[in-house]
Design a protein around this motif. Structure first.
Motif, PDB file in Angstrom:
ATOM      1  N   SER A 142       0.828  -1.198   0.000  1.00  0.00           N
ATOM      2  CA  SER A 142       0.000   0.000   0.000  1.00  0.00           C
ATOM      3  C   SER A 142       0.865   1.251   0.000  1.00  0.00           C
ATOM      4  CB  SER A 142      -0.914   0.019   1.225  1.00  0.00           C
ATOM      5  OG  SER A 142      -1.556   1.273   1.341  1.00  0.00           O
ATOM      6  N   PRO A 143       0.621   2.202  -0.918  1.00  0.00           N
ATOM      7  CA  PRO A 143       1.399   3.442  -0.922  1.00  0.00           C
ATOM      8  C   PRO A 143       1.140   4.311   0.299  1.00  0.00           C
ATOM      9  CG  PRO A 143      -0.424   3.584  -2.469  1.00  0.00           C
ATOM     10  CD  PRO A 143      -0.385   2.164  -1.986  1.00  0.00           C
ATOM     11  N   ASP A 144       0.065   4.027   1.023  1.00  0.00           N
ATOM     12  CA  ASP A 144      -0.278   4.820   2.198  1.00  0.00           C
ATOM     13  C   ASP A 144       0.361   4.282   3.478  1.00  0.00           C
ATOM     14  OD1 ASP A 144      -1.895   6.525   0.701  1.00  0.00           O
ATOM     15  OD2 ASP A 144      -3.622   5.190   0.904  1.00  0.00           O
ATOM     16  N   ALA A 145       0.906   3.064   3.420  1.00  0.00           N
ATOM     17  CA  ALA A 145       1.489   2.452   4.620  1.00  0.00           C
ATOM     18  C   ALA A 145       2.958   2.836   4.750  1.00  0.00           C
ATOM     19  CB  ALA A 145       1.348   0.940   4.551  1.00  0.00           C
ATOM     20  N   ALA A 146       3.471   2.785   5.954  1.00  0.00           N
ATOM     21  CA  ALA A 146       4.861   3.122   6.215  1.00  0.00           C
ATOM     22  C   ALA A 146       5.430   2.152   7.239  1.00  0.00           C
ATOM     23  CB  ALA A 146       4.979   4.559   6.714  1.00  0.00           C
ATOM     24  N   ASP A 147       6.454   1.406   6.849  1.00  0.00           N
ATOM     25  CA  ASP A 147       7.133   0.509   7.786  1.00  0.00           C
ATOM     26  C   ASP A 147       7.962   1.358   8.748  1.00  0.00           C
ATOM     27  OD1 ASP A 147       6.521  -2.226   6.506  1.00  0.00           O
ATOM     28  OD2 ASP A 147       7.293  -1.056   4.831  1.00  0.00           O
ATOM     29  N   ARG A 148       7.877   1.042  10.022  1.00  0.00           N
ATOM     30  CA  ARG A 148       8.498   1.881  11.043  1.00  0.00           C
ATOM     31  C   ARG A 148       9.121   1.043  12.158  1.00  0.00           C
ATOM     32  NH1 ARG A 148       8.287   5.739   8.175  1.00  0.00           N
ATOM     33  NH2 ARG A 148       7.308   7.769   8.565  1.00  0.00           N
ATOM     34  N   VAL A 149      10.114   1.632  12.836  1.00  0.00           N
ATOM     35  CA  VAL A 149      10.653   1.073  14.076  1.00  0.00           C
ATOM     36  C   VAL A 149      10.724   2.194  15.105  1.00  0.00           C
ATOM     37  CG1 VAL A 149      11.974  -0.836  13.106  1.00  0.00           C
ATOM     38  CG2 VAL A 149      13.010   1.433  13.211  1.00  0.00           C
ATOM     39  N   ALA A 150      10.494   1.844  16.369  1.00  0.00           N
ATOM     40  CA  ALA A 150      10.553   2.834  17.456  1.00  0.00           C
ATOM     41  C   ALA A 150      10.977   2.132  18.734  1.00  0.00           C
ATOM     42  CB  ALA A 150       9.202   3.519  17.642  1.00  0.00           C
ATOM     43  N   TRP A 151      12.082   2.590  19.333  1.00  0.00           N
ATOM     44  CA  TRP A 151      12.543   2.036  20.602  1.00  0.00           C
ATOM     45  C   TRP A 151      11.838   2.730  21.756  1.00  0.00           C
ATOM     46  CZ3 TRP A 151      15.802  -2.066  20.905  1.00  0.00           C
ATOM     47  CH2 TRP A 151      16.582  -2.377  19.772  1.00  0.00           C
ATOM     48  N   ARG A 152      11.492   1.958  22.774  1.00  0.00           N
ATOM     49  CA  ARG A 152      10.899   2.540  23.976  1.00  0.00           C
ATOM     50  C   ARG A 152      11.982   3.255  24.789  1.00  0.00           C
ATOM     51  NH1 ARG A 152       7.948  -0.854  28.872  1.00  0.00           N
ATOM     52  NH2 ARG A 152       6.814   0.888  29.824  1.00  0.00           N
ATOM     53  N   PRO A 153      11.765   4.513  25.156  1.00  0.00           N
ATOM     54  CA  PRO A 153      12.757   5.251  25.951  1.00  0.00           C
ATOM     55  C   PRO A 153      12.907   4.659  27.352  1.00  0.00           C
ATOM     56  CG  PRO A 153      11.150   6.737  24.936  1.00  0.00           C
ATOM     57  CD  PRO A 153      10.604   5.341  24.806  1.00  0.00           C
ATOM     58  N   GLY A 154      13.945   5.129  28.029  1.00  0.00           N
ATOM     59  CA  GLY A 154      14.196   4.681  29.393  1.00  0.00           C
ATOM     60  C   GLY A 154      15.329   3.678  29.451  1.00  0.00           C
ATOM     61  N   PRO A 155      15.750   3.328  30.644  1.00  0.00           N
ATOM     62  CA  PRO A 155      16.863   2.375  30.802  1.00  0.00           C
ATOM     63  C   PRO A 155      16.466   0.968  30.413  1.00  0.00           C
ATOM     64  CG  PRO A 155      15.904   2.895  32.928  1.00  0.00           C
ATOM     65  CD  PRO A 155      15.245   3.814  31.945  1.00  0.00           C
ATOM     66  N   ALA A 156      17.462   0.192  29.985  1.00  0.00           N
ATOM     67  CA  ALA A 156      17.221  -1.214  29.673  1.00  0.00           C
ATOM     68  C   ALA A 156      16.940  -1.981  30.966  1.00  0.00           C
ATOM     69  CB  ALA A 156      18.427  -1.815  28.958  1.00  0.00           C
ATOM     70  N   GLU A 157      16.181  -3.059  30.830  1.00  0.00           N
ATOM     71  CA  GLU A 157      15.838  -3.899  31.970  1.00  0.00           C
ATOM     72  C   GLU A 157      16.583  -5.222  31.849  1.00  0.00           C
ATOM     73  OE1 GLU A 157      12.046  -6.435  33.637  1.00  0.00           O
ATOM     74  OE2 GLU A 157      11.665  -4.727  32.321  1.00  0.00           O
ATOM     75  N   ASP A 158      17.651  -5.378  32.621  1.00  0.00           N
ATOM     76  CA  ASP A 158      18.493  -6.586  32.521  1.00  0.00           C
ATOM     77  C   ASP A 158      18.937  -6.807  31.078  1.00  0.00           C
ATOM     78  OD1 ASP A 158      18.114  -7.053  35.237  1.00  0.00           O
ATOM     79  OD2 ASP A 158      16.324  -8.267  34.879  1.00  0.00           O
ATOM     80  N   ASP A 159      19.434  -5.730  30.431  1.00  0.00           N
ATOM     81  CA  ASP A 159      19.919  -5.757  29.043  1.00  0.00           C
ATOM     82  C   ASP A 159      18.810  -5.988  28.024  1.00  0.00           C
ATOM     83  OD1 ASP A 159      22.577  -5.344  29.825  1.00  0.00           O
ATOM     84  OD2 ASP A 159      22.919  -7.488  30.101  1.00  0.00           O
ATOM     85  N   VAL A 160      17.548  -5.856  28.402  1.00  0.00           N
ATOM     86  CA  VAL A 160      16.431  -6.083  27.484  1.00  0.00           C
ATOM     87  C   VAL A 160      15.694  -4.760  27.247  1.00  0.00           C
ATOM     88  CG1 VAL A 160      14.291  -7.349  27.049  1.00  0.00           C
ATOM     89  CG2 VAL A 160      16.175  -8.455  28.272  1.00  0.00           C
TER      90      VAL A 160
END
Length: 288
Positions: A142-160
């Motif tokens: 679809s020309p209207d769709a957009a593949d995206r990535v977004a990391w959750r802010p804040g510190p990592a939890e046990d490297d996760v």
């Protein structure tokens, strides 16, 4: 085709917003060309360049990402995508944390793939390590769709850390748990109920308490309060649903949480911007 020039400045790009531009001298803004190449003259909705204090990454032809270490000039290529639609570095942990120097980047393509790499550099050699690969098996058409990535802010939890992604015409919206130190891990995530329609954009609020998803004429807010990265990794989180929905009269292109309870919406190629505020009781959003 339009030439793309990738440059390096003496002022770190990730900190440029903190610089008093009026006080800069010409020497402070010295620019050196890293590369210049021809590329297709098409609209890229996602990010084609990502930087940290140590690394510069930019998308090139063939779905590859060129990585350059800004300290020792070592280089590498990230492969595996048909084309790079969007990419982003994971947030850095606070100084003194065990993984404060870990550089992890995620990239997504219109071929239904999401790949996460850890960039390891030592003795002048840059060796990317693939941490995670998700293959939804369905391309975005679809020309209207957009593949995206977004990391959750804040510190990592046990490297996760939690990473949200949009794949396959916006039909696959998920939050993945990524172990920043584990190579070749199996995908572990939770589906996000974004409803119908092509997803145009998504972004976490600065405090990581919510994920905001923009579709053609609606915006949905997914509540992430109390969602632990380790619980997602262990499969203990069920489907997350929207807790707030707002409607726009104009076709949307982007959304950015700019302050607690405040969203900046972009429409008509981001030529029209609007601020929406949430009610003081945490209820519905209204145009400011």
């Amino acid at each position: 085709p339009q030439p793309l020039s990738v440059v390096a400045m003496s002022v770190p790009l990730t900190r440029f917003g903190e610089v008093d531009v009026a006080s800069l001298t010409p020497d402070d803004l010295e620019v050196s060309t890293i590369t210049l190449y021809q590329r297709e003259s098409i609209l890229h909705r996602g990010r084609q360049i990502a930087v940290t204090d140590e690394f510069i990454c930019y998308a090139i032809k063939g779905g590859m990402v060129r990585v350059i270490n800004r300290v020792d000039a070592s280089r590498a290529l990230l492969r595996g995508l048909a084309r790079v639609a969007d990419m982003a570095f994971a947030p850095s942990d606070a100084e003194g944390a065990e993984n404060e120097d870990v550089a992890v980047i995620a990239a997504v393509g219109p071929d239904g793939k999401l790949i996460v790499w850890n960039l390891e550099s030592s003795d002048g050699t840059l060796e990317p390590v693939e941490l995670l690969q998700v293959d939804e098996g369905s391309p975005t058409t679809s020309p209207d769709a957009a593949d995206r990535v977004a990391w959750r802010p804040g510190p990592a939890e046990d490297d996760v850390r939690i990473l949200a992604s949009v794949l396959c015409d916006g039909e696959s919206v998920s939050a993945w748990a990524v172990n920043l130190m584990q190579e070749g891990q199996e995908p572990a995530g939770v589906h996000l109920d974004a409803g119908g329609g092509a997803v145009r954009d998504l972004a976490f609020t600065p405090d990581g308490a919510a994920l905001v998803i923009a579709m053609e004429s609606t915006v949905k807010v997914i509540d992430f309060r109390g969602v632990r990265a380790r619980a997602v990794l262990d499969g203990q989180v069920a489907t997350l649903r929207a807790v707030s929905v707002l409607s726009s009269a104009l076709p949307l292109d982007s959304v950015r949480p700019v302050a607690p309870g405040v969203l900046l919406l972009g429409a008509q190629g981001n030529t029209v911007l609007a601020l929406w505020e949430q009610a003081s009781d945490g209820g519905a959003y209204k145009e400011a």
